[in-house]
Enzyme design. Sequence first.
Site, PDB file in Angstrom:
ATOM      1  N   GLU A   1      41.107   0.515  46.069  1.00 45.16           N
ATOM      2  CA  GLU A   1      41.187   1.342  44.874  1.00 45.16           C
ATOM      3  C   GLU A   1      42.013   2.592  45.201  1.00 45.16           C
ATOM      4  O   GLU A   1      41.758   3.235  46.213  1.00 45.16           O
ATOM      5  CB  GLU A   1      39.809   1.774  44.377  1.00 45.16           C
TER       6      GLU A   1
ATOM      7  N   GLU B   1      33.000   0.695  45.829  1.00 48.11           N
ATOM      8  CA  GLU B   1      32.124  -0.316  45.224  1.00 48.11           C
ATOM      9  C   GLU B   1      32.641  -1.748  45.248  1.00 48.11           C
ATOM     10  O   GLU B   1      32.339  -2.510  44.333  1.00 48.11           O
ATOM     11  CB  GLU B   1      31.876   0.075  43.766  1.00 48.11           C
TER      12      GLU B   1
ATOM     13  N   GLU C   1      33.584   5.736  36.465  1.00 47.07           N
ATOM     14  CA  GLU C   1      33.029   6.833  37.274  1.00 47.07           C
ATOM     15  C   GLU C   1      31.988   7.669  36.540  1.00 47.07           C
ATOM     16  O   GLU C   1      30.987   8.091  37.120  1.00 47.07           O
ATOM     17  CB  GLU C   1      34.162   7.723  37.800  1.00 47.07           C
TER      18      GLU C   1
ATOM     19  N   HIS D   1      24.992   5.102  43.143  1.00 50.30           N
ATOM     20  CA  HIS D   1      26.264   5.216  42.428  1.00 50.30           C
ATOM     21  C   HIS D   1      27.077   3.927  42.604  1.00 50.30           C
ATOM     22  O   HIS D   1      27.514   3.305  41.630  1.00 50.30           O
ATOM     23  CB  HIS D   1      27.042   6.425  42.967  1.00 50.30           C
ATOM     24  N   GLU D   2      27.257   3.530  43.846  1.00 52.35           N
ATOM     25  CA  GLU D   2      28.096   2.353  44.109  1.00 52.35           C
ATOM     26  C   GLU D   2      27.448   1.082  43.569  1.00 52.35           C
ATOM     27  O   GLU D   2      28.134   0.175  43.107  1.00 52.35           O
ATOM     28  CB  GLU D   2      28.357   2.214  45.615  1.00 52.35           C
TER      29      GLU D   2
ATOM     30  N   ALA E   1      32.504   6.487  49.431  1.00 52.65           N
ATOM     31  CA  ALA E   1      32.085   5.086  49.409  1.00 52.65           C
ATOM     32  C   ALA E   1      32.929   4.345  48.380  1.00 52.65           C
ATOM     33  O   ALA E   1      33.555   4.963  47.520  1.00 52.65           O
ATOM     34  CB  ALA E   1      30.610   4.978  49.059  1.00 52.65           C
TER      35      ALA E   1
HETATM   36 ZN   LIG Z   1      32.408   5.704  41.716  1.00 53.12          ZN
END
Ligand SMILES: [Zn+2]
Length: 873
Positions: free
Chosen positions: A154, A291, A347, A324-325, A289
């Site tokens: 990403e 995902e 996000e 979050h991930e 991190a």
């Molecule tokens: Zn994120």
Amino acid sequence: MIRSSVLSTMRVFLPFGVFACVLLASSCALHAQRLPQTVRPEHYTLILTPDLKAATFSGVESIEVYLAEPADHITLNAVEIAFESVSTTVEGKEQKATVSLDKEKEQATFTFPETLPAGKTTLAIRYTGILNNELRGFYLSKTPKRNYAVTQFESTDARRAFPSFDEPAFKATYDVSLVIDASDTAISNGEIISDTPGPATGKHTLKFSTTPKMSTYLVVFLVGDFQCTAGESDGVTIRSCSTPDKVALTPYSVDIAKYVLHYYNDYFGIPYPLKKLDLIALPDFEAGAMENFGAITFRETALLIDPKTASVDAEKEIALVIAHEMAHQWFGDLVTMQWWDNNWLNEGFATWMENKPVAAMHPEWNIDEYVVSGIDEALNLDALPTTRAIRAKADTPSDINQMFDGISYGKASDVLLTVENYLGKETFRQGVHNYLAAHTYANATAEDFWGAQTATSHKPVDKIMESLVAQPGAPILTFAVPVDGTVAVEQKRFYLSPSIVPDPAQKWTLPVCFKTVEGQDCQLLTSADSKLKAPAGGVFFANADGKGYYRSAYPPREYAALVDQVETRLTPAERISLIGNEWAQARANKTPIGAYLDLAAAVKADSGAEVVAAALTGIDGTYDKVAANAEEHDAMAAWIRSTFAPQYARLAPPAETDSANTREMRAQLFGFLGFYGKDPAVLAQAQEIAAKYLANPGSVDATLGQTAMAVAARNGDAQLFDRMQQIYETSTNPEYQENSLRLMAEFENPALLQRALDYAVSGKVRNQDAVIQFVIALSIDENREQTWKYIQNNWDKVQAQFTTEMGAYLVGSTGNFCTADARASVETFFSTHKVAASDKALKHALESIDGCIELRKLQEPKLKEWLTAQPKP
Ligand SMILES: [Zn+2]
């Protein structure tokens, strides 16, 4: 993705929100680089053979594509790829393509001798690539023992690992095989379905299960000697993995992930779509991190922890990053934004969602209050003239990188919270479910989301969200004295700088929630209204639970009543909201600084650590940015001691049974009295606690121990510095390692600060971390000048440490200056010493310096007057 953990853990040092702003990168002159829509990939088969010693790899790839119309050429993305052959077979006849590369557009075009018919065809590609050291694409990560081959794709770097249609809407399935050393293992999105010796001697081939239909940026390959701890949740195998020396630090994350997976299955009403979920800590990793579907990668500090010796902050941070991930596995991986202009759909959602399972798992962490502090930060960022709308144009890789900022994460998640609070949790959850269910394994836009919420709730969510998503900034709502059950409201865009005049035409449609005796009364304010129904009885507070994305200004009598009853009538979250609101208005010169300090003192004895932290933020800011000379600093320090030392003194000595809240309260008051109050008792105690903590980290509460270390380091000697360096170089605990690196930049002794800065560019610090020391040193008043001189005099060495993201952090950190001379120096230097992707960071930094100069000019005389009026201790 989550940006580097450097960001959140250093929040405390940068009360002016410099952090969130520096994440913005530069605009770029490149043209739009979109691929044609006439060729779509359906399936990739990839066989990759990395050579970890030579830092190269070879690839055998086939891509099944669908041509919407006949074509004699096909264009896709590729960078740093050397093609050996490209062919396809049409009616049994092989067609070899010639390949032309467009370096600037990061594209390759295959031209075939004959026109390919519309419909399906398969491209067969052989190529080689490099394992780079830029922390993106397929890259090399190193430990003293060995090399690892890992990926970070990403936003636009899958094209460095395999020729691909590298845009989020080109979803496809993947069959991945990795050919690696017999003694190594590998991790990818799917689970291993076969492990065969060969093809060469000393190698084995791992084949992974076919992935779901997904975007290129979510593909992952990791090769090395990883070791894992495993668990299980709702039938899904969960593993947390690291290099072998750190596997003892993985179990905490398995427990978090197990809880979170079950929570999300339940909340979304859509089960986690893969059979396994891996969490992997990588020694070199730029972001916090990432995902990747089914195999989330982390910075070591964002995953690995020893809960027995960890600070509360580190435990929270890791839980939130994992949550979050994992939220991205649904928001982002299963349903993906159509294009990067809507990356807030990824996000903002993951940021809003991460809090829910963590709050449920750890109610003692008071996550709701932490969330309201976050709203305050986003509002401050959004009060700068160079902020942007949540949805913004992004065409080139550089534009896309700029989208990962405090607006996509912070503001977008706050807007979701505002809407959720207005609709009610269950209605909003149903809307989320409907949205996800309608776009599973596909892509979506902002309209798809608010359309689903509007249809589910039958309320004008589309109008509210468009107003908050499509325009920059946030309003301040000025309330008049309520008369006969109604209250007049004026809305205007709020700027921190008092010299900016807002455009009177800019208005919002948003819910305003008054606090009532029973709970809250939410009413919709539109651009046409100027009157709302006044709440009956109770205290007049216009942001119930602090969940609304706006600032409020009250009439004098109503405000005085709020301050009087702040501890008795408002909830902790509401206190945090009010404190942030008043600090912002003091910065904007709408209220005198003394009024803010009086409010901060009114909550000094509050039992909530997050409430007191909110109050201290503005006091730090006043000390650093408003007080202008030694006399005022001394007077403020005296006031800080007389106000907060008794609060620290009334806490019982640390005990095993202390709650997280107590541990945090003790540490923050201790640090505050040490750094700002210069309290002699605290300074002496810091030496003692630090020595004990260093001798045996388990013997002192880490939250206090680490704060004491920071206080001790400010006045520390060479012996303590040596010890920090030794811990950084020898510890296998990432939390200790990163802390010791940060602490080295806190020494105020000029010779030791010089050593810290030399160390940052010595090559002994990983590129991902080198910038930490500069950012910390620039955030400390006493260290700023020397650090800035060092940066200028050693520019070649400093610049050599940057990865893209880190250069912008450093540029942004110069925003801590507060004088016209420093401003000129920063502007001149960076105009001739360009840092890639940092134009916006520089603009924000200069804006921040201007804001500080303006604030000091307007509020310093008022501070002086207020300090003089304080009773002498
Ligand atoms: Zn994120």
